[in-house]
Motif scaffolding. Structure first.
Motif, PDB file in Angstrom:
ATOM      1  N   GLU A  89      80.064  21.939 -49.824  1.00  0.00           N
ATOM      2  CA  GLU A  89      79.440  20.510 -49.378  1.00  0.00           C
ATOM      3  C   GLU A  89      77.770  21.133 -49.778  1.00  0.00           C
ATOM      4  N   GLY A  90      77.288  21.759 -50.069  1.00  0.00           N
ATOM      5  CA  GLY A  90      76.306  21.910 -50.118  1.00  0.00           C
ATOM      6  C   GLY A  90      76.100  22.233 -51.878  1.00  0.00           C
ATOM      7  N   MET A  91      76.919  21.976 -52.700  1.00  0.00           N
ATOM      8  CA  MET A  91      76.876  22.213 -54.378  1.00  0.00           C
ATOM      9  C   MET A  91      75.243  21.117 -54.790  1.00  0.00           C
ATOM     10  N   SER A  92      75.278  20.334 -53.686  1.00  0.00           N
ATOM     11  CA  SER A  92      73.957  19.135 -54.596  1.00  0.00           C
ATOM     12  C   SER A  92      72.801  19.981 -54.589  1.00  0.00           C
ATOM     13  N   LEU A  93      72.763  20.899 -52.937  1.00  0.00           N
ATOM     14  CA  LEU A  93      71.752  20.927 -52.561  1.00  0.00           C
ATOM     15  C   LEU A  93      71.268  21.993 -52.610  1.00  0.00           C
ATOM     16  N   ARG A  94      72.434  23.141 -53.219  1.00  0.00           N
ATOM     17  CA  ARG A  94      71.830  24.663 -53.505  1.00  0.00           C
ATOM     18  C   ARG A  94      70.939  24.716 -54.854  1.00  0.00           C
ATOM     19  N   PRO A  95      71.125  23.927 -56.299  1.00  0.00           N
ATOM     20  CA  PRO A  95      69.527  24.261 -56.306  1.00  0.00           C
ATOM     21  C   PRO A  95      68.099  24.156 -56.603  1.00  0.00           C
ATOM     22  N   ARG A  96      68.906  22.839 -55.021  1.00  0.00           N
ATOM     23  CA  ARG A  96      67.251  22.494 -54.944  1.00  0.00           C
ATOM     24  C   ARG A  96      66.242  24.051 -54.221  1.00  0.00           C
ATOM     25  N   ILE A  97      67.090  24.345 -53.315  1.00  0.00           N
ATOM     26  CA  ILE A  97      66.461  26.116 -52.629  1.00  0.00           C
ATOM     27  C   ILE A  97      65.911  27.079 -53.466  1.00  0.00           C
ATOM     28  N   SER A  98      64.873  26.999 -52.584  1.00  0.00           N
ATOM     29  CA  SER A  98      63.432  27.728 -53.633  1.00  0.00           C
ATOM     30  C   SER A  98      63.054  29.221 -52.869  1.00  0.00           C
ATOM     31  N   ARG A  99      63.527  28.917 -51.526  1.00  0.00           N
ATOM     32  CA  ARG A  99      62.956  30.109 -50.703  1.00  0.00           C
ATOM     33  C   ARG A  99      64.195  29.965 -49.761  1.00  0.00           C
ATOM     34  N   VAL A 100      64.192  31.292 -49.285  1.00  0.00           N
ATOM     35  CA  VAL A 100      65.045  31.464 -47.962  1.00  0.00           C
ATOM     36  C   VAL A 100      63.820  32.702 -46.875  1.00  0.00           C
ATOM     37  N   THR A 101      64.029  32.088 -45.575  1.00  0.00           N
ATOM     38  CA  THR A 101      63.006  32.768 -45.010  1.00  0.00           C
ATOM     39  C   THR A 101      63.608  33.127 -44.118  1.00  0.00           C
TER      40      THR A 101
ATOM     41  N   LYS B 142      77.626  29.759 -44.667  1.00  0.00           N
ATOM     42  CA  LYS B 142      78.396  29.184 -46.169  1.00  0.00           C
ATOM     43  C   LYS B 142      79.029  27.902 -46.558  1.00  0.00           C
ATOM     44  N   ILE B 143      78.268  26.997 -45.410  1.00  0.00           N
ATOM     45  CA  ILE B 143      77.725  25.224 -46.249  1.00  0.00           C
ATOM     46  C   ILE B 143      77.833  25.267 -47.141  1.00  0.00           C
TER      47      ILE B 143
ATOM     48  N   PHE C  81      70.200  35.100 -34.431  1.00  0.00           N
ATOM     49  CA  PHE C  81      71.377  35.587 -35.047  1.00  0.00           C
ATOM     50  C   PHE C  81      72.433  35.419 -34.086  1.00  0.00           C
ATOM     51  N   GLY C  82      72.672  33.601 -33.713  1.00  0.00           N
ATOM     52  CA  GLY C  82      74.432  33.137 -33.387  1.00  0.00           C
ATOM     53  C   GLY C  82      75.299  32.872 -34.691  1.00  0.00           C
ATOM     54  N   PRO C  83      76.130  32.825 -34.665  1.00  0.00           N
ATOM     55  CA  PRO C  83      77.061  32.254 -35.771  1.00  0.00           C
ATOM     56  C   PRO C  83      77.152  30.958 -36.112  1.00  0.00           C
ATOM     57  N   GLY C  84      76.124  30.201 -35.528  1.00  0.00           N
ATOM     58  CA  GLY C  84      76.044  29.215 -36.676  1.00  0.00           C
ATOM     59  C   GLY C  84      75.162  29.433 -37.789  1.00  0.00           C
ATOM     60  N   ARG C  85      74.210  30.246 -37.528  1.00  0.00           N
ATOM     61  CA  ARG C  85      73.216  31.076 -38.810  1.00  0.00           C
ATOM     62  C   ARG C  85      74.781  31.762 -39.981  1.00  0.00           C
ATOM     63  N   GLU C  86      75.774  31.928 -39.714  1.00  0.00           N
ATOM     64  CA  GLU C  86      76.420  32.118 -40.956  1.00  0.00           C
ATOM     65  C   GLU C  86      77.881  31.437 -41.328  1.00  0.00           C
ATOM     66  N   ALA C  87      77.723  30.251 -40.334  1.00  0.00           N
ATOM     67  CA  ALA C  87      78.461  29.188 -41.099  1.00  0.00           C
ATOM     68  C   ALA C  87      77.709  28.445 -41.968  1.00  0.00           C
ATOM     69  N   ILE C  88      75.951  28.241 -41.695  1.00  0.00           N
ATOM     70  CA  ILE C  88      75.503  26.869 -42.403  1.00  0.00           C
ATOM     71  C   ILE C  88      75.753  27.189 -43.699  1.00  0.00           C
TER      72      ILE C  88
ATOM     73  N   TYR D 238      79.551  25.023 -38.247  1.00  0.00           N
ATOM     74  CA  TYR D 238      79.985  25.000 -40.396  1.00  0.00           C
ATOM     75  C   TYR D 238      80.385  23.415 -39.872  1.00  0.00           C
ATOM     76  N   GLN D 239      80.833  22.700 -38.781  1.00  0.00           N
ATOM     77  CA  GLN D 239      81.016  21.017 -38.750  1.00  0.00           C
ATOM     78  C   GLN D 239      79.146  21.010 -38.060  1.00  0.00           C
ATOM     79  N   LEU D 240      78.198  21.074 -37.972  1.00  0.00           N
ATOM     80  CA  LEU D 240      76.973  20.807 -37.906  1.00  0.00           C
ATOM     81  C   LEU D 240      76.616  20.331 -39.335  1.00  0.00           C
ATOM     82  N   GLY D 241      76.810  21.914 -39.445  1.00  0.00           N
ATOM     83  CA  GLY D 241      76.462  21.703 -41.427  1.00  0.00           C
ATOM     84  C   GLY D 241      76.525  20.705 -42.260  1.00  0.00           C
ATOM     85  N   ALA D 242      78.134  20.616 -42.277  1.00  0.00           N
ATOM     86  CA  ALA D 242      78.630  19.104 -42.597  1.00  0.00           C
ATOM     87  C   ALA D 242      78.354  18.060 -42.907  1.00  0.00           C
ATOM     88  N   TYR D 243      77.773  17.660 -40.982  1.00  0.00           N
ATOM     89  CA  TYR D 243      77.774  16.059 -41.077  1.00  0.00           C
ATOM     90  C   TYR D 243      75.943  16.744 -41.390  1.00  0.00           C
ATOM     91  N   VAL D 244      75.497  17.313 -41.634  1.00  0.00           N
ATOM     92  CA  VAL D 244      73.287  17.422 -42.249  1.00  0.00           C
ATOM     93  C   VAL D 244      74.168  16.835 -43.289  1.00  0.00           C
TER      94      VAL D 244
END
Length: 144
Positions: free
Chosen positions: A113-125, A107-108, A98-105, A69-75
């Motif tokens: 924190e991810g509000m400005s980046l969320r509309p730009r996401i076009s694909r999740v693979t 959630k970010i 499938f580590g715990p960091g996947r769920e944390a990212i 979670y802190q890594l995602g916030a840092y990025v």
């Protein structure tokens, strides 16, 4: 009956595919012991590449949900500081492991924190590597 006259250039403008900008990529590699985040350009050249060890977590603490979670916030803060939001038109999120960091990212990205980046996401693979058959697994431990 009146027919509408169209020129071939009008017709080509309507039928031509819209040119989309190529997407940037956010690679999330989450293992049981660590989490790595890499933001790359559309040509796959890294812009930001960090792991939980780079932000101060050591040994077993690197594999925790809190470290991810802190890594995602840092990025996300680095993206804002470097002014990369203007360059990123589209973003492709690539998850691996499938580590715990996947769920944390995730959630970010879904949080404030991810509000400005969320509309730009076009694909999740998901590019997690799967084993078909593979090598023989180690024998089970006998404790007792």
């Amino acid at each position: 009956m009146a027919f509408y006259q169209t020129s071939s250039s009008d017709l080509q403008a309507v039928l031509a595919p819209r040119v989309q900008p190529p997407p940037h990529h956010l690679h999330v590699y989450a293992t049981k012991h660590n989490t790595h985040l890499t933001l790359t350009t559309p040509s796959r050249d890294p812009i930001i590449s960090v792991s939980t060890g780079n932000i101060g977590f050591r040994k077993a603490a690197r594999g925790t949900y809190d470290a991810g979670y802190q890594l995602g916030a840092y990025v996300m803060s680095r993206i804002h500081e470097q002014g990369l939001l203007t360059k990123i038109q589209k973003l492709e999120l690539i998850l691996r492991g499938f580590g715990p960091g996947r769920e944390a990212i995730t959630k970010i990205l879904l949080g404030s924190e991810g509000m400005s980046l969320r509309p730009r996401i076009s694909r999740v693979t998901d590019s997690t590597r799967l084993k078909f058959g593979g090598t023989r697994s180690p024998k089970p431990r006998r404790l007792g």
